[in-house]
Write a protein that holds these residues in place. Structure first.
Motif, PDB file in Angstrom:
ATOM      1  N   ALA A  17      29.620 -58.236  49.690  1.00  0.00           N
ATOM      2  CA  ALA A  17      30.674 -57.647  48.908  1.00  0.00           C
ATOM      3  C   ALA A  17      30.599 -56.340  48.533  1.00  0.00           C
ATOM      4  O   ALA A  17      29.415 -55.814  48.549  1.00  0.00           O
ATOM      5  N   ALA A  18      31.881 -55.826  48.173  1.00  0.00           N
ATOM      6  CA  ALA A  18      31.797 -54.272  47.657  1.00  0.00           C
ATOM      7  C   ALA A  18      30.786 -54.331  46.207  1.00  0.00           C
ATOM      8  O   ALA A  18      30.832 -55.219  45.592  1.00  0.00           O
ATOM      9  N   ALA A  19      30.214 -53.112  46.246  1.00  0.00           N
ATOM     10  CA  ALA A  19      29.144 -53.192  45.034  1.00  0.00           C
ATOM     11  C   ALA A  19      29.821 -53.167  43.756  1.00  0.00           C
ATOM     12  O   ALA A  19      30.949 -52.612  43.545  1.00  0.00           O
ATOM     13  N   GLY A  20      29.066 -53.679  42.581  1.00  0.00           N
ATOM     14  CA  GLY A  20      29.771 -53.789  41.430  1.00  0.00           C
ATOM     15  C   GLY A  20      28.600 -53.267  40.192  1.00  0.00           C
ATOM     16  O   GLY A  20      27.513 -53.483  40.595  1.00  0.00           O
ATOM     17  N   GLY A  21      29.097 -52.704  39.342  1.00  0.00           N
ATOM     18  CA  GLY A  21      27.995 -52.403  38.247  1.00  0.00           C
ATOM     19  C   GLY A  21      28.695 -52.025  36.907  1.00  0.00           C
ATOM     20  O   GLY A  21      28.851 -52.926  36.294  1.00  0.00           O
ATOM     21  N   ALA A  22      29.129 -50.688  36.640  1.00  0.00           N
ATOM     22  CA  ALA A  22      29.850 -50.649  35.428  1.00  0.00           C
ATOM     23  C   ALA A  22      31.078 -51.642  35.198  1.00  0.00           C
ATOM     24  O   ALA A  22      31.562 -51.794  36.356  1.00  0.00           O
ATOM     25  N   THR A  23      31.413 -51.811  34.211  1.00  0.00           N
ATOM     26  CA  THR A  23      32.748 -52.498  34.017  1.00  0.00           C
ATOM     27  C   THR A  23      33.734 -51.544  33.148  1.00  0.00           C
ATOM     28  O   THR A  23      33.249 -50.732  32.483  1.00  0.00           O
ATOM     29  N   THR A  37      35.441 -58.547  53.323  1.00  0.00           N
ATOM     30  CA  THR A  37      34.684 -58.403  54.483  1.00  0.00           C
ATOM     31  C   THR A  37      34.115 -56.889  54.551  1.00  0.00           C
ATOM     32  O   THR A  37      33.546 -56.513  55.322  1.00  0.00           O
ATOM     33  N   SER A  38      33.896 -56.353  53.394  1.00  0.00           N
ATOM     34  CA  SER A  38      33.376 -54.908  53.295  1.00  0.00           C
ATOM     35  C   SER A  38      31.899 -55.000  53.093  1.00  0.00           C
ATOM     36  O   SER A  38      31.196 -56.045  52.776  1.00  0.00           O
ATOM     37  N   THR A  39      31.256 -54.112  53.268  1.00  0.00           N
ATOM     38  CA  THR A  39      29.900 -53.839  53.170  1.00  0.00           C
ATOM     39  C   THR A  39      29.533 -53.350  51.920  1.00  0.00           C
ATOM     40  O   THR A  39      30.322 -52.550  51.265  1.00  0.00           O
ATOM     41  N   ALA A  40      27.977 -53.271  51.605  1.00  0.00           N
ATOM     42  CA  ALA A  40      27.836 -52.633  50.129  1.00  0.00           C
ATOM     43  C   ALA A  40      27.845 -51.289  50.205  1.00  0.00           C
ATOM     44  O   ALA A  40      27.839 -50.599  51.353  1.00  0.00           O
ATOM     45  N   THR A  41      28.284 -50.779  48.997  1.00  0.00           N
ATOM     46  CA  THR A  41      28.527 -49.465  48.841  1.00  0.00           C
ATOM     47  C   THR A  41      27.790 -49.044  47.398  1.00  0.00           C
ATOM     48  O   THR A  41      27.287 -50.093  46.817  1.00  0.00           O
ATOM     49  N   ASP A  42      27.828 -47.743  47.072  1.00  0.00           N
ATOM     50  CA  ASP A  42      27.362 -47.372  45.815  1.00  0.00           C
ATOM     51  C   ASP A  42      28.193 -47.322  44.723  1.00  0.00           C
ATOM     52  O   ASP A  42      27.962 -47.095  43.466  1.00  0.00           O
ATOM     53  N   THR A  43      29.541 -47.917  44.774  1.00  0.00           N
ATOM     54  CA  THR A  43      30.669 -47.606  44.269  1.00  0.00           C
ATOM     55  C   THR A  43      30.612 -48.710  42.839  1.00  0.00           C
ATOM     56  O   THR A  43      30.102 -50.043  43.097  1.00  0.00           O
ATOM     57  N   ARG A 115      18.283 -56.481  50.366  1.00  0.00           N
ATOM     58  CA  ARG A 115      18.376 -55.243  49.139  1.00  0.00           C
ATOM     59  C   ARG A 115      19.654 -54.981  48.808  1.00  0.00           C
ATOM     60  O   ARG A 115      20.017 -54.931  47.694  1.00  0.00           O
ATOM     61  N   ASN A 116      20.734 -55.159  49.639  1.00  0.00           N
ATOM     62  CA  ASN A 116      21.824 -55.032  49.486  1.00  0.00           C
ATOM     63  C   ASN A 116      22.641 -56.058  48.583  1.00  0.00           C
ATOM     64  O   ASN A 116      23.578 -55.896  47.550  1.00  0.00           O
ATOM     65  N   GLY A 117      22.197 -57.405  49.051  1.00  0.00           N
ATOM     66  CA  GLY A 117      22.775 -58.424  48.421  1.00  0.00           C
ATOM     67  C   GLY A 117      22.350 -58.377  46.785  1.00  0.00           C
ATOM     68  O   GLY A 117      23.005 -58.839  45.971  1.00  0.00           O
ATOM     69  N   TRP A 118      20.987 -58.182  46.711  1.00  0.00           N
ATOM     70  CA  TRP A 118      20.483 -58.380  45.225  1.00  0.00           C
ATOM     71  C   TRP A 118      20.931 -57.169  44.256  1.00  0.00           C
ATOM     72  O   TRP A 118      21.277 -57.508  43.348  1.00  0.00           O
ATOM     73  N   GLN A 119      21.388 -56.001  45.272  1.00  0.00           N
ATOM     74  CA  GLN A 119      21.950 -54.956  44.332  1.00  0.00           C
ATOM     75  C   GLN A 119      23.249 -55.424  43.850  1.00  0.00           C
ATOM     76  O   GLN A 119      23.759 -55.108  42.753  1.00  0.00           O
ATOM     77  N   GLN A 120      24.203 -56.298  44.780  1.00  0.00           N
ATOM     78  CA  GLN A 120      25.360 -56.748  44.313  1.00  0.00           C
ATOM     79  C   GLN A 120      25.459 -57.638  43.060  1.00  0.00           C
ATOM     80  O   GLN A 120      26.049 -57.676  42.212  1.00  0.00           O
ATOM     81  N   VAL A 121      24.347 -58.386  42.906  1.00  0.00           N
ATOM     82  CA  VAL A 121      24.049 -59.500  42.054  1.00  0.00           C
ATOM     83  C   VAL A 121      23.875 -58.621  40.594  1.00  0.00           C
ATOM     84  O   VAL A 121      24.571 -58.632  39.518  1.00  0.00           O
ATOM     85  N   THR A 122      22.915 -57.610  40.845  1.00  0.00           N
ATOM     86  CA  THR A 122      22.485 -56.931  39.451  1.00  0.00           C
ATOM     87  C   THR A 122      23.809 -55.926  39.041  1.00  0.00           C
ATOM     88  O   THR A 122      24.001 -55.882  37.740  1.00  0.00           O
TER      89      THR A 122
END
Length: 492
Positions: A17-23, A37-43, A115-122
């Protein structure tokens, strides 16, 4: 802006999924699994964690059958291996974790995908804390399954690890099981009725909604009404977050006190939206104006108020100026009144510093968030690009052109500005202070603060985190219900 009915929202994600971080100034939550269907980004993400986090890795559930007899299953050993695998991911040892993946799925479940998947989780639920449970769940189609639940700074995630012959052949991330919503004690279910309404919103998008209407004490009795407007995120009509439904709390609480409430599914929840081309009006304002008209046409409802939460509160003055004859406006944790880029960085910084230390992973996420914030400031956005999962160039440009304080000051109707002291997303120091500065002295404006309440106006103590949004039976505080009901009925 083009919108069309959303396809099957329960289908599995087929990619990261598209990246998630700040709310940012809004709480997302849906009752279905969101599909992308998107790939990981730094967004960075700009919504609070939903109760249905996306599937981050959708590897095959079974490997190619082996010619040899399967290795006997040792539940305790597999549980230990699953725990060790998740810990490697948490430690950033993705190469070592990938070494434990069976050769038959090593390509599908690559090191980079881990790596990308774990980044999505965190980025969705904050930094990793610990595994709270790990349990062997038996075999499915020859694959032995271990289900582990991880505790993160701002939520929980369920990890499903599948083994065949000792090697990992499946790894999936699912939302942790959640409790069912229960009615708050202050809601008198005998004092109102509910019925479903359909909101024919602009474009090819039909929004489901619910009208909560107080029962009549006498023939011809009328009541004031309130339209609830969401914050950021693909929110349903109840603004569901985990087991909690803040908008349903508000609707039932207000209706128990003689106020009709109309709440509706947000466009980004109900329909596919071309976010790259959307403005703030496309995703929020226009639908809210339509909802005001719909509530006003309802029998027994006379005066109509707009109550916006978070980003919906920021836009509530805009909605009021574009709708006909709004009787008043309620701004619930309205913001961010700061530049949106500043708010994104501040929120991510808050999350990183919660435990008193900033890890390398958190520092890297902060750097990514700052980079995204700078792009928002400069409007360095491609024509077909969506940044921070909110919108593209048109969205941020339309937000920049909207002067919330000037619009609110120009209103000639009563305004109530409410703020929780435990709110770290829309803060008393940075956002509420700006509302006070802009509107203090206006005779039609009231300000009220609740030191013990969070962004969802739930009771909150200690460090303010997103995790408290997910605690079952955590309702909107009755004190806020009483104040909003009084504000509306005194003027309705």
């Amino acid at each position: 802006m083009g919108s069309r009915p959303h396809p099957d929202r329960r289908r599995l994600l087929r990619a990261v999924a598209a990246a998630g971080g700040a709310t940012l100034a809004g709480c997302s939550g849906t009752t279905d699994e969101t599909t992308t269907t998107s790939t990981a980004t730094d967004t960075p993400s700009t919504t609070t964690p939903s109760d249905t986090s996306p599937t981050l890795t959708d590897t095959p559930s079974t490997a190619t059958p082996s010619d040899t007899s399967p290795t006997p299953v040792d539940p305790n050993a597999l549980t230990d291996r699953a725990t060790a695998f998740v810990q490697l991911l948490a430690d950033g040892a993705f190469a070592a974790a990938h070494d434990r993946v069976a050769e038959s799925v090593a390509g599908a479940l690559s090191e980079q995908r881990l790596r990308n998947g774990w980044q999505q989780v965190t980025e969705s639920v904050g930094s990793y804390r610990q595994l709270t449970t790990a349990e062997y769940r038996g075999e499915t189609q020859g694959v032995a399954l271990v289900v582990a639940v991880g505790q993160f700074a701002d939520g929980r995630q369920r990890f499903v690890v599948g083994f065949r012959d000792g090697g990992i052949v499946a790894f999936r991330v699912r939302p942790a099981e959640r409790a069912e919503w229960t009615a708050p004690a202050y809601a008198d279910e005998s004092s109102f009725t509910e019925r479903t309404l359909t909101l024919d919103a602009p474009g090819e998008c039909s929004l489901g909604g619910t009208l909560t209407l107080p029962t009549a004490d006498a023939a011809g009795e009328t009541v004031p009404g309130v339209v609830l407007v969401h914050g950021n995120g693909a929110l349903d009509r109840d603004a569901t977050v985990g087991p909690n439904k803040p908008f349903k709390d508000l609707a039932w609480g207000l209706a128990s006190r003689g106020v009709a409430v109309f709440r509706y599914d947000k466009r980004t929840h109900a329909c596919e939206v071309a976010l790259a081309d959307a403005t703030i009006d496309d995703v929020t304002t226009d639908d809210a104006v339509t909802a005001v008209d719909r509530l006003r046409s309802t029998d027994r409802v006379d005066e109509v108020f707009v109550a916006g939460h978070s980003f919906g509160g920021l836009l509530a003055p805009r909605i009021a100026t574009r709708a006909d004859s709004v009787a008043g406006v309620v701004l619930l944790a309205a913001g961010p009144t700061r530049p949106i880029a500043d708010a994104i960085v501040a929120q991510q910084r808050h999350l990183a510093r919660l435990d008193g230390t900033v890890t390398d992973a958190e520092r890297q996420q902060l750097d990514r968030t700052r980079a995204v914030a700078e792009r928002i400031r400069s409007l360095d956005i491609e024509d077909d690009e969506v940044v921070a999962r909110l919108g593209g160039d048109e969205y941020y440009r339309s937000l920049r052109e909207y002067d919330h304080a000037e619009t609110a000051a120009a209103l000639d109707v009563p305004v109530l500005v409410a703020q929780g002291g435990q709110d770290w997303q829309v803060t008393r120091e940075a956002d509420f202070r700006r509302w006070r500065s802009a509107l203090d002295g206006e005779p039609n404006v009231e300000f009220t603060t609740y030191p013990e309440l969070n962004h969802l106006f739930q009771p909150s103590t200690g460090k303010a985190t997103r995790q408290e949004y997910f605690v079952p039976d955590t309702h909107v505080a009755e004190r806020l219900i009483v104040d909003v009901a009084g504000f509306v009925t005194d003027r309705g």
